[in-house]
Design a protein around this motif. Structure first.
Motif, short mmCIF file in Angstrom:
data_model
loop_
_atom_site.label_atom_id
_atom_site.label_comp_id
_atom_site.label_asym_id
_atom_site.label_seq_id
_atom_site.Cartn_x
_atom_site.Cartn_y
_atom_site.Cartn_z
N LEU A 1 0.90 3.68 0.51
CA LEU A 1 0.74 2.31 1.02
C LEU A 1 1.80 1.96 2.06
O LEU A 1 1.50 1.36 3.09
CB LEU A 1 0.78 1.31 -0.13
CG LEU A 1 -0.45 1.28 -1.03
CD1 LEU A 1 -0.20 0.39 -2.25
CD2 LEU A 1 -1.66 0.79 -0.25
N LEU A 2 3.04 2.33 1.79
CA LEU A 2 4.11 2.04 2.74
C LEU A 2 3.85 2.72 4.09
O LEU A 2 4.01 2.10 5.14
CB LEU A 2 5.46 2.52 2.18
CG LEU A 2 6.04 1.71 1.03
CD1 LEU A 2 7.18 2.47 0.38
CD2 LEU A 2 6.50 0.35 1.52
N LEU A 3 3.43 3.96 4.05
CA LEU A 3 3.21 4.69 5.30
C LEU A 3 1.96 4.22 6.03
O LEU A 3 1.95 4.17 7.26
CB LEU A 3 3.17 6.19 5.04
CG LEU A 3 4.52 6.79 4.64
CD1 LEU A 3 4.36 8.23 4.20
CD2 LEU A 3 5.51 6.67 5.78
N GLU A 4 0.94 3.85 5.29
CA GLU A 4 -0.25 3.31 5.94
C GLU A 4 0.08 1.99 6.65
O GLU A 4 -0.43 1.73 7.73
CB GLU A 4 -1.38 3.11 4.92
CG GLU A 4 -2.01 4.42 4.51
CD GLU A 4 -3.04 4.29 3.40
OE1 GLU A 4 -3.79 5.26 3.21
OE2 GLU A 4 -3.09 3.24 2.72
N VAL B 1 11.76 4.66 3.01
CA VAL B 1 10.52 5.28 3.48
C VAL B 1 10.12 4.65 4.82
O VAL B 1 9.75 5.36 5.76
CB VAL B 1 9.38 5.13 2.45
CG1 VAL B 1 8.06 5.67 3.00
CG2 VAL B 1 9.75 5.83 1.14
N LEU B 2 10.20 3.34 4.91
CA LEU B 2 9.83 2.65 6.15
C LEU B 2 10.74 3.06 7.30
O LEU B 2 10.27 3.28 8.42
CB LEU B 2 9.88 1.13 5.94
CG LEU B 2 8.86 0.57 4.94
CD1 LEU B 2 9.11 -0.91 4.70
CD2 LEU B 2 7.44 0.82 5.42
N ARG B 3 12.03 3.17 7.03
CA ARG B 3 12.98 3.59 8.08
C ARG B 3 12.68 5.02 8.53
O ARG B 3 12.72 5.32 9.72
CB ARG B 3 14.41 3.49 7.57
CG ARG B 3 14.94 2.10 7.53
CD ARG B 3 16.42 2.10 7.15
NE ARG B 3 16.91 0.76 6.99
CZ ARG B 3 17.69 0.36 6.01
NH1 ARG B 3 18.09 1.20 5.09
NH2 ARG B 3 18.09 -0.89 5.93
N GLU B 4 12.43 5.90 7.58
CA GLU B 4 12.14 7.30 7.93
C GLU B 4 10.85 7.40 8.73
O GLU B 4 10.75 8.18 9.67
CB GLU B 4 12.05 8.15 6.65
CG GLU B 4 12.13 9.63 6.92
CD GLU B 4 13.47 10.06 7.51
OE1 GLU B 4 13.46 11.02 8.30
OE2 GLU B 4 14.52 9.46 7.19
N ALA B 5 9.86 6.59 8.37
CA ALA B 5 8.60 6.57 9.11
C ALA B 5 8.85 6.15 10.56
O ALA B 5 8.31 6.75 11.49
CB ALA B 5 7.62 5.62 8.43
N GLU B 6 9.66 5.14 10.75
CA GLU B 6 9.96 4.64 12.09
C GLU B 6 10.72 5.68 12.91
O GLU B 6 10.40 5.93 14.07
CB GLU B 6 10.78 3.35 11.99
CG GLU B 6 11.02 2.68 13.32
CD GLU B 6 11.77 1.36 13.15
OE1 GLU B 6 12.68 1.13 13.96
OE2 GLU B 6 11.44 0.60 12.24
#
Length: 129
Positions: free
Chosen positions: A26-29, A114-119
């Motif tokens: 969900l976080l990555l989507e 997770v959000l920071r790593e995705a960015e």
């Protein structure tokens, strides 16, 4: 004629705990990723071998269902896709060596991680837009 869709990065999540797998998905989507989720390294290895996926982020737990663990999967992923961003997580100290460029996160980690790593991954990956 249809409009072309911008390229969306793909993340491969490998976690045998369903609740954690769903939360990461969900976080990555929400971060504009397409997500492929697996509960075993063997299933993830099949995804890594399949042409057509542009996987830019692999996030895996160390302890997984099946014979292969997340550290072994990280080595496979980096050997086949040297530019993939790999994050290995565990609630226990790591007893195996990670491949170069791989990050290790001790559990528990925060959803913001997770959000920071995705960015960061999107910023480092060309041709995403």
């Amino acid at each position: 004629m249809g409009q072309s869709q911008p390229f969306r990065a793909t993340a491969l999540i490998v976690e045998d705990d369903l609740a954690q797998r769903e939360m990461i998905t969900l976080l990555l989507e929400e971060s504009e990723y397409d997500v492929i989720a697996c509960e075993s390294a063997e299933a993830a290895e099949l995804v890594l071998n399949k042409p057509g996926h542009r996987i830019v982020l692999l996030m895996t737990d160390v302890n997984l269902a099946g014979r292969m663990n997340g550290v072994e999967l990280a080595h496979v992923a980096k050997a086949r896709h040297p530019h993939i961003n790999v994050v290995v997580t565990s609630g226990r100290p790591l007893s195996q060596t990670l491949p170069g460029g791989t990050k290790f996160w001790s559990k528990p980690w925060a959803p913001l991680d997770v959000l920071r790593e995705a960015e960061v991954t999107l910023e480092r990956t060309p041709d995403i837009g």
